[in-house]
Design a protein around this motif. Structure first.
Motif, short mmCIF file in Angstrom:
data_model
loop_
_atom_site.label_atom_id
_atom_site.label_comp_id
_atom_site.label_asym_id
_atom_site.label_seq_id
_atom_site.Cartn_x
_atom_site.Cartn_y
_atom_site.Cartn_z
N ILE A 117 0.84 -1.20 0.00
CA ILE A 117 0.00 0.00 0.00
C ILE A 117 0.87 1.25 0.00
O ILE A 117 0.61 2.21 -0.73
N TRP A 118 1.93 1.27 0.82
CA TRP A 118 2.83 2.41 0.83
C TRP A 118 3.50 2.60 -0.52
O TRP A 118 3.71 3.73 -0.98
N LEU A 119 3.85 1.52 -1.19
CA LEU A 119 4.46 1.61 -2.52
C LEU A 119 3.48 2.20 -3.53
O LEU A 119 3.86 3.04 -4.36
N LEU A 120 2.21 1.79 -3.47
CA LEU A 120 1.21 2.38 -4.36
C LEU A 120 1.02 3.87 -4.11
O LEU A 120 0.91 4.67 -5.05
N ILE A 121 1.00 4.27 -2.84
CA ILE A 121 0.89 5.69 -2.49
C ILE A 121 2.09 6.47 -3.02
O ILE A 121 1.95 7.55 -3.60
N LEU A 122 3.27 5.93 -2.86
CA LEU A 122 4.49 6.58 -3.34
C LEU A 122 4.46 6.73 -4.86
O LEU A 122 4.80 7.79 -5.39
N CYS A 123 4.05 5.68 -5.57
CA CYS A 123 3.96 5.76 -7.03
C CYS A 123 2.96 6.82 -7.47
O CYS A 123 3.21 7.56 -8.43
N ALA A 124 1.83 6.91 -6.79
CA ALA A 124 0.83 7.92 -7.13
C ALA A 124 1.37 9.33 -6.90
O ALA A 124 1.16 10.23 -7.73
N LEU A 125 2.09 9.53 -5.80
CA LEU A 125 2.67 10.85 -5.53
C LEU A 125 3.72 11.22 -6.57
O LEU A 125 3.78 12.36 -7.03
N VAL A 126 4.56 10.28 -6.94
CA VAL A 126 5.57 10.54 -7.96
C VAL A 126 4.91 10.88 -9.29
O VAL A 126 5.32 11.81 -9.99
N TRP A 127 3.86 10.15 -9.64
CA TRP A 127 3.15 10.43 -10.89
C TRP A 127 2.53 11.83 -10.87
O TRP A 127 2.61 12.58 -11.84
N LEU A 128 1.92 12.21 -9.73
CA LEU A 128 1.34 13.55 -9.62
C LEU A 128 2.40 14.64 -9.73
O LEU A 128 2.19 15.66 -10.40
N LEU A 129 3.53 14.45 -9.07
CA LEU A 129 4.59 15.46 -9.12
C LEU A 129 5.17 15.59 -10.52
O LEU A 129 5.42 16.70 -10.99
N THR A 130 5.41 14.48 -11.18
CA THR A 130 5.98 14.55 -12.53
C THR A 130 4.97 15.14 -13.51
O THR A 130 5.35 15.88 -14.42
N SER A 131 3.70 14.84 -13.36
CA SER A 131 2.71 15.43 -14.27
C SER A 131 2.53 16.91 -14.00
O SER A 131 2.22 17.68 -14.91
N ALA A 132 2.75 17.36 -12.76
CA ALA A 132 2.65 18.79 -12.45
C ALA A 132 3.82 19.56 -13.06
O ALA A 132 3.67 20.69 -13.49
N VAL A 133 4.99 18.91 -13.12
CA VAL A 133 6.17 19.58 -13.65
C VAL A 133 6.22 19.50 -15.17
O VAL A 133 6.45 20.49 -15.85
N THR A 134 5.99 18.33 -15.75
CA THR A 134 6.16 18.13 -17.19
C THR A 134 4.86 18.12 -17.96
O THR A 134 4.87 18.04 -19.17
N GLY A 135 3.77 18.17 -17.31
CA GLY A 135 2.48 18.01 -17.99
C GLY A 135 2.14 16.54 -18.03
O GLY A 135 2.86 15.69 -17.50
N PRO A 136 1.05 16.20 -18.69
CA PRO A 136 0.67 14.79 -18.73
C PRO A 136 1.73 13.95 -19.45
O PRO A 136 2.32 14.39 -20.44
#
Length: 101
Positions: free
Chosen positions: A74-93
């Motif tokens: 569960i912690w790994l899934l949360i971490l992956c979701a946060l990384v995806w959100l941060l990268t999409s905020a910086v680079t776009g989708p």
């Protein structure tokens, strides 16, 4: 007449400070018994009792490991979701549908 012989098998100390000691008792008639001491209390066990206790401990450890595995997943899934959100905020989708501009 021979005296029973005590052989220490395990000696542990828990977080509270209680000692857990498992002793093997070799009796003069050739039979063996076991004595489990926790803190100031003690109990005598037969070989069958010790085998059942071993089974219970193994099952408890296995269930604790399964819980730990799911918690880490569960912690790994949360971490992956946060990384995806941060990268999409910086680079776009990171992906685009063919019908989107």
């Amino acid at each position: 007449m021979r005296q029973p012989v005590l052989t220490s098998l395990i000696g542990l100390r828990d977080r509270v400070g209680d000692r857990l000691i498992l002793l093997r008792l070799d009796r003069p008639d050739g039979t063996r018994g076991y004595m489990l001491r926790v803190g100031t209390g003690s109990v005598f066990l037969s070989a069958g009792d010790l085998d059942r206790l071993s089974t219970v401990i193994r099952l408890e450890l296995a269930s604790a490991n399964q819980f730990r595995f799911f918690a880490r997943a569960i912690w790994l899934l949360i971490l992956c979701a946060l990384v995806w959100l941060l990268t999409s905020a910086v680079t776009g989708p990171l992906f685009a549908y063919p019908w989107s501009n």
